[in-house]
Design an enzyme around this catalytic site. Structure first.
Site, short mmCIF file in Angstrom:
data_model
loop_
_atom_site.label_atom_id
_atom_site.label_comp_id
_atom_site.label_asym_id
_atom_site.label_seq_id
_atom_site.Cartn_x
_atom_site.Cartn_y
_atom_site.Cartn_z
CE LYS A 1 -33.07 -18.91 -3.84
NZ LYS A 1 -33.97 -18.66 -4.99
CE1 TYR B 1 -30.86 -21.85 -3.62
CE2 TYR B 1 -30.62 -21.45 -1.26
CZ TYR B 1 -31.42 -21.76 -2.35
OH TYR B 1 -32.77 -21.95 -2.18
CB THR C 1 -39.09 -28.56 -9.25
OG1 THR C 1 -37.85 -28.80 -8.56
CG2 THR C 1 -39.72 -27.28 -8.71
CG ASP D 1 -28.81 -16.49 -21.87
OD1 ASP D 1 -28.79 -16.17 -20.66
OD2 ASP D 1 -27.94 -17.22 -22.39
#
Length: 290
Positions: A169, A165, A202, A70
């Site tokens: 990035k 997000y 995916t 983890d």
């Protein structure tokens, strides 16, 4: 070093991009340590476990080693690198791909209307990438070789799915730039790059497309396979001019063309700029303050 001798760690590889990258490296005979939290079906809403990925790496021609980790916990991350150090005494490739992605990320609404847990991308994503890189560099500096990769995306330079997000990035790209600067300053031949992946086909994206075909149907036929970036990483790791690219944010589809790499079926994925004219990685200034 021969092809079969390369040692790699791919974080967050139970499924998705990490799984594809690990399998691609396996095709080239790498020993790939596969990290993630999923050990059995049901550990995650999406299919995939570290054991399934490791088996796929071995089936592809490499050696897959599953390691439950983890990445929210530094001690667990440290244990992964200690295991690699003990078993091989070296590390050639680290792929920082672990990220805390929640389904609510693509929900409509402003960031304040979505669960606060989405901020987990700052912990398992940004911070975890820093921690893993810190451990990797201990070995790479000693051997004076190695490649660290951050999996990023064009959301670093345009709005995409909210500030968590975007911050994740953009941080991938900037960490690659700054880590490379430190290594270059120290005279070490360890390369660090960030790679903009395109939309990846995916299980998660398939589910997103199916949930709202009106909104996401345009992605059909425009996605990269999860293995595509792995092939790019392999080519980078063998490029004698790799140091010239260290610190760069690379558009995966573009660098693949430079190396003559195609995706499944010989397809050439579109670059970020082809999809969105004028879009390119941010240019960081050359000024250095130490």
């Amino acid at each position: 070093m021969g092809e079969a001798g390369k040692i790699a760690i791919v974080t967050g590889a139970s499924r998705g991009a990490g799984k594809g990258i690990a399998i691609a490296l396996g095709r080239h005979g790498c020993t790939v340590y596969v990290t993630g939290r999923s050990r059995q079906a049901g550990d995650h809403a999406l299919p995939g476990t570290i054991y399934e990925t490791a088996e796929a790496v071995t089936a592809a021609g490499g050696r897959g080693v599953p390691v439950r980790c983890d990445h929210a916990f530094d001690t667990e991350v440290e244990a992964v690198f200690a295991q690699v150090e003990k078993e091989h005494g070296r590390l050639d490739i680290l792929v920082n791909n672990a990220a805390a992605i929640h389904d609510e990320l693509t929900d409509p609404g402003g960031f304040w209307e979505k669960p606060l847990k989405l901020a987990g991308l700052i912990d398992v994503g940004v911070r975890s990438g820093y921690v893993a890189s810190w451990h990797a560099v201990q070995m790479m500096v000693r051997q004076n070789s190695g490649l660290i990769v951050f999996t990023s995306a064009s959301g670093a330079a345009h709005y995409s799915m909210g500030p968590a997000y975007g911050a994740h990035k953009a941080s991938m790209d900037k960490m690659a730039f700054d880590m490379a600067s430190d290594l270059r300053h120290a005279g070490k031949s360890v390369a660090v790059v960030s790679i903009w992946m395109g939309a990846l086909l995916t299980d998660r994206l398939k589910a997103i497309i199916a949930s709202d075909r009106k909104k996401y149907g345009h992605l059909d036929g425009r996605c990269e396979t999860p293995e595509f970036t792995g092939e790019v990483i392999w080519a980078l790791s063998n490029d004698p001019e790799l140091q010239a690219l260290s610190g760069s944010t690379l558009v995966g589809a573009q660098i693949a063309r430079d190396y003559g790499i195609t995706d499944a079926g010989g397809r050439v994925p579109a670059t970020a700029q082809e999809l969105h004219p004028g879009l390119k990685p941010l240019a960081f200034h050359h000024a250095v303050v130490r």
